[in-house]
Write an enzyme that holds these catalytic residues in place. Sequence first.
Site, PDB file in Angstrom:
ATOM      1  N   ALA A  65       0.846  -1.193   0.000  1.00 57.80           N
ATOM      2  CA  ALA A  65       0.000   0.000   0.000  1.00 57.80           C
ATOM      3  C   ALA A  65       0.882   1.243   0.000  1.00 57.80           C
ATOM      4  O   ALA A  65       2.083   1.184   0.239  1.00 57.80           O
ATOM      5  CB  ALA A  65      -0.907  -0.002   1.224  1.00 57.80           C
ATOM      6  N   GLY A 108      -0.707  -4.905   0.586  1.00 52.60           N
ATOM      7  CA  GLY A 108      -1.913  -4.727  -0.214  1.00 52.60           C
ATOM      8  C   GLY A 108      -1.811  -5.370  -1.587  1.00 52.60           C
ATOM      9  O   GLY A 108      -2.817  -5.816  -2.146  1.00 52.60           O
ATOM     10  N   GLU A 111      -2.701  -8.882  -1.035  1.00 51.83           N
ATOM     11  CA  GLU A 111      -4.144  -8.964  -0.827  1.00 51.83           C
ATOM     12  C   GLU A 111      -4.900  -8.842  -2.141  1.00 51.83           C
ATOM     13  O   GLU A 111      -5.895  -9.538  -2.363  1.00 51.83           O
ATOM     14  CB  GLU A 111      -4.590  -7.886   0.160  1.00 51.83           C
ATOM     15  N   GLU A 131       3.407  -5.913   7.115  1.00 54.81           N
ATOM     16  CA  GLU A 131       2.752  -4.877   7.927  1.00 54.81           C
ATOM     17  C   GLU A 131       3.221  -4.860   9.379  1.00 54.81           C
ATOM     18  O   GLU A 131       3.312  -3.796   9.996  1.00 54.81           O
ATOM     19  CB  GLU A 131       1.231  -5.067   7.877  1.00 54.81           C
TER      20      GLU A 131
END
Length: 257
Positions: A65, A108, A111, A131
Amino acid sequence: MTTKHIHVFTEGKIGVIQLNRPEVANALNRHMVKEIVEQMEAFDRDETIRIILLKGNKKAFAAGADIEEMMDETPLSLELADPFADWDRMTLIKKPTIAAVNGFALGGGFELALHCDLILAGENAEFGFPEVTLGVMPGAGGTQLLTRLMGRAKALEWIWLGKSMSAEEALRCGVINRVVADALVTEEAMRLASQLADQAPISLRLIKEAVNAAGDTTLMEGFKLERKNFYLSFASQDQKEGMHAFKEKRSPSFKGV
């Protein structure tokens, strides 16, 4: 078509979404995620498209992200912005989705790949959730999706340590479908997409619904859904075409009706 964050094109019955922020290794910000899911929904509505394929570039599928976008957030600002609402929309896509992964698929980006039905990866691809090293955790479904694929203990180990896994290890753990040479990822993903595009579209949709429900229902409820969808397939002209083609020893021509 090229927007600020993605490049979109079609090849026959395949709709392709290419992530297009190479200057930041395709890091996902909210606008980019919104563009991705809106295009996925557009392909899902398009009767000429049967398969949706997501890809990055040679160096990265998506390396996480956009940290700068998030670093000053508060619980209240996140609650009000509801940044994961667009991710939830991805779970409603009815057509088969494929992620073609080269390079990094982290945070992300991992994901996003996990939200696809199938994942093909290059031999040097890397997957992981770093993360924890930033003092946070996956928030767009990573803990849930990875656990369903590799089991509780393995998922905890990977997410707790923030480690990356190689493509071969991801394959062994059942996280991805295939590993191919880096230079052949897009070619092999398009070949798989073409094979799926030749199948009966209604059958693909009904199968996806039943398989996705398998992890969220009891066995008997799963049986009921499977049988309901089996019966529904007999309402399609494709069912008649498929069975007549089998009897006549020819290849079926499915129309999606």
